[in-house]
Design an enzyme around this catalytic site. Structure first.
Site, mmCIF file in Angstrom:
data_model
loop_
_atom_site.group_PDB
_atom_site.id
_atom_site.type_symbol
_atom_site.label_atom_id
_atom_site.label_comp_id
_atom_site.label_asym_id
_atom_site.label_seq_id
_atom_site.Cartn_x
_atom_site.Cartn_y
_atom_site.Cartn_z
ATOM 1 N N HIS A 157 10.178 30.751 -21.795
ATOM 2 C CA HIS A 157 9.110 29.777 -22.051
ATOM 3 C C HIS A 157 8.134 30.344 -23.089
ATOM 4 O O HIS A 157 7.718 29.644 -24.031
ATOM 5 C CB HIS A 157 8.338 29.463 -20.758
ATOM 6 C CG HIS A 157 9.007 28.450 -19.887
ATOM 7 N ND1 HIS A 157 10.214 28.678 -19.279
ATOM 8 C CD2 HIS A 157 8.618 27.197 -19.527
ATOM 9 C CE1 HIS A 157 10.552 27.611 -18.559
ATOM 10 N NE2 HIS A 157 9.599 26.691 -18.700
ATOM 11 N N GLN A 183 -0.157 -16.311 9.743
ATOM 12 C CA GLN A 183 0.712 -15.135 9.742
ATOM 13 C C GLN A 183 1.615 -15.099 10.965
ATOM 14 O O GLN A 183 2.770 -14.669 10.886
ATOM 15 C CB GLN A 183 -0.130 -13.859 9.689
ATOM 16 C CG GLN A 183 -0.774 -13.618 8.349
ATOM 17 C CD GLN A 183 0.233 -13.611 7.213
ATOM 18 O OE1 GLN A 183 1.126 -12.790 7.174
ATOM 19 N NE2 GLN A 183 0.104 -14.540 6.283
ATOM 20 N N ASP A 202 -0.607 -15.986 -0.915
ATOM 21 C CA ASP A 202 0.832 -16.116 -0.685
ATOM 22 C C ASP A 202 1.490 -16.992 -1.744
ATOM 23 O O ASP A 202 2.679 -16.825 -2.024
ATOM 24 C CB ASP A 202 1.086 -16.753 0.688
ATOM 25 C CG ASP A 202 1.327 -15.705 1.761
ATOM 26 O OD1 ASP A 202 1.357 -14.508 1.433
ATOM 27 O OD2 ASP A 202 1.488 -16.092 2.932
ATOM 28 N N GLU A 243 -1.570 -5.348 5.940
ATOM 29 C CA GLU A 243 -0.975 -5.958 4.751
ATOM 30 C C GLU A 243 -1.978 -6.909 4.107
ATOM 31 O O GLU A 243 -2.227 -6.872 2.904
ATOM 32 C CB GLU A 243 0.292 -6.711 5.164
ATOM 33 C CG GLU A 243 0.955 -7.462 4.026
ATOM 34 C CD GLU A 243 2.088 -8.363 4.508
ATOM 35 O OE1 GLU A 243 2.910 -8.750 3.667
ATOM 36 O OE2 GLU A 243 2.133 -8.699 5.709
ATOM 37 N N HIS A 244 -2.557 -7.788 4.912
ATOM 38 C CA HIS A 244 -3.596 -8.713 4.457
ATOM 39 C C HIS A 244 -4.862 -8.470 5.263
ATOM 40 O O HIS A 244 -4.786 -8.320 6.480
ATOM 41 C CB HIS A 244 -3.178 -10.175 4.666
ATOM 42 C CG HIS A 244 -1.839 -10.532 4.110
ATOM 43 N ND1 HIS A 244 -0.698 -10.564 4.891
ATOM 44 C CD2 HIS A 244 -1.460 -10.876 2.855
ATOM 45 C CE1 HIS A 244 0.327 -10.917 4.148
ATOM 46 N NE2 HIS A 244 -0.097 -11.104 2.908
ATOM 47 N N HIS A 265 5.086 -16.617 10.701
ATOM 48 C CA HIS A 265 6.111 -15.980 9.873
ATOM 49 C C HIS A 265 7.312 -15.557 10.698
ATOM 50 O O HIS A 265 8.460 -15.738 10.288
ATOM 51 C CB HIS A 265 5.539 -14.750 9.159
ATOM 52 C CG HIS A 265 5.114 -15.011 7.756
ATOM 53 N ND1 HIS A 265 6.003 -15.349 6.761
ATOM 54 C CD2 HIS A 265 3.897 -14.971 7.168
ATOM 55 C CE1 HIS A 265 5.340 -15.513 5.620
ATOM 56 N NE2 HIS A 265 4.064 -15.289 5.847
#
Length: 429
Positions: free
Chosen positions: A415, A255, A356, A322-323, A258
């Protein structure tokens, strides 16, 4: 990398803070580009492509000849790997389809919900230092399964004005022909507002850098749907005495490479394990082609020792990664403690990398603690759910009194009358 030993809870917020940016300055820059593209269309897109990418393509739509050209440029072994990923992603997302179930909530009152594809969607595929052709698989496949009528793809070009061949190959493989050579904020703007050549879409998907993320959030304020708030990639790893330090180090680095603004977090049960992982990181770091990027990301990263399992998962749920990787022989049981996470990887042989690329789950996931309220992309992301109801005369007779009383209590006479006029007609027969 900063190491924290059993930090008190009042220090957790500062420890878990993501890398910060000057949001106001960022928003001002992004908003200027959005407004320009909205007003000036292709001319503005071309201007910003030249400014940021160094290329001003006269024709941004990929031609049939360009699709044909890339087939020979992609290695056969990679094509075979992509086929495996395509199959698994397709199987996983196809199983998310559901037929409408008609529910009779009371005699004569029938309700059901129907899934309908969003007609026009835009897919943003990063193509800079790491051309993410895998993201096109993750977004293009469920869009096709859902039945979206118009799928627009935007992705940046290289300095020669070319899209990465593998991205283009995947687009062709999925039958996506509306591919545009546009990246960055100008791509989000083009899809959000439409230009002379780029169709306007109803919802935009895909990750990107802080500028792309900001652009998506700003156009969302104007009523254009987005998949989720998704910024720099992140991973958290829980590791106990059964973990393999080299495996954990590899997951953290996967990670960190990235981007410089990515963040990795290790929560371990002992100081010895943290030290072993740290040593493994230093060894593996030397072998990475993206070493400098990973080193910068590691500056934002945290290694924590928390011996109590319950407290460890309380911290991880607060972080809402996220992970999340649970590196433990007891991973499946520990997974029951997970409340907030985008996607979870269990055990020693489930690296985040498989999610991924090829296991089948979607890798477009919420970051920056948004996993507390958002889910990752799925087939549901590409459909609208419309509810229907049908009442028989007997059904209206059964439910009518309740509706009349509730409408009267709210002071909404019309109504009530919409029911009463029908009940009166039914009672005459």
């Amino acid at each position: 990398m900063q190491i924290f030993i059993s930090p008190p809870k009042n220090e957790w917020p500062s420890i878990l803070r993501r890398p910060s940016i000057d949001n106001q300055s960022l928003e001002n820059t992004v908003d200027t580009i959005l407004r320009d593209v909205k007003l000036n269309g292709d001319r503005a897109v071309k201007k910003y492509s030249g400014l940021f990418d160094g290329v001003e393509n006269e024709n941004t739509l990929v031609s049939d000849a360009e699709f044909i050209e890339v087939v020979a440029l992609v290695d056969d072994a990679l094509k075979a790997a992509i086929d495996i990923a395509k199959k698994n992603i397709t199987v996983f997302h196809q199983r998310q389809q559901a037929e409408p179930e008609i529910i009779e909530t009371m005699p004569g009152v029938f309700c059901w919900r129907r899934n309908l594809a969003i007609e026009k969607v835009g897919l943003y595929i990063p193509g800079g230092s790491a051309p993410l052709f895998s993201t096109l698989l993750m977004l293009g496949i469920p869009a096709r399964i859902a039945g979206c009528k118009e799928i627009v793809v935007c992705t940046p070009v290289d300095k020669n004005g070319k899209i990465n061949p593998v991205i283009l190959y995947v687009a062709d493989l999925l039958g996506l022909k509306k591919v545009y050579k546009i990246g960055g904020v100008q791509a989000i703007a083009a899809m959000a507002y439409g230009t002379e050549t780029v169709p306007q879409v109803s919802k935009i998907f895909g990750p990107g850098n802080q500028y792309v993320t900001c652009a998506k959030q700003l156009i969302n304020k104007e009523g254009i749907a987005i998949d989720m708030p998704a910024g720099p990639s992140e991973v958290a790893v829980y590791a106990d005495e059964t973990a393999h330090p080299s495996f954990v180090a590899a997951d953290l680095l996967s990670q960190a490479e990235h981007g410089a603004d990515s963040q990795v977090l290790l929560v371990a049960t002992s100081e010895d394990l943290v030290e072993a992982v740290k040593q493994a990181i230093n060894l593996q770091l030397e072998t990475l082609s993206r070493k400098e990027i990973a080193e910068k990301a590691l500056q934002n990263s945290r290694l924590l020792v928390i011996k109590d399992t319950g407290e460890a998962f309380e911290l991880l749920n607060e972080y809402a990664p996220e992970h999340l990787i649970i590196a433990s022989d007891n991973a499946e049981k520990l997974a029951g403690s997970v409340v907030n996470a985008g996607s979870v990887f269990l055990g020693h042989y489930s690296p985040e990398s498989v999610g991924d690329y090829a296991s089948g789950t979607n890798h477009t996931l919420p970051t920056n603690s948004f996993a507390k309220a958002y889910s990752g992309v799925s087939l549901d992301s590409f459909v609208k759910k419309i509810t229907f109801q049908k009442l028989t005369k007997q059904g209206l007779a059964n439910i009518g009194d309740a509706v009349e009383l509730m409408a009267a209590a709210e002071g909404l006479d019309a109504h009530k009358k919409a029911v009463s006029i029908r009940l009166n007609e039914i009672s005459k027969k």
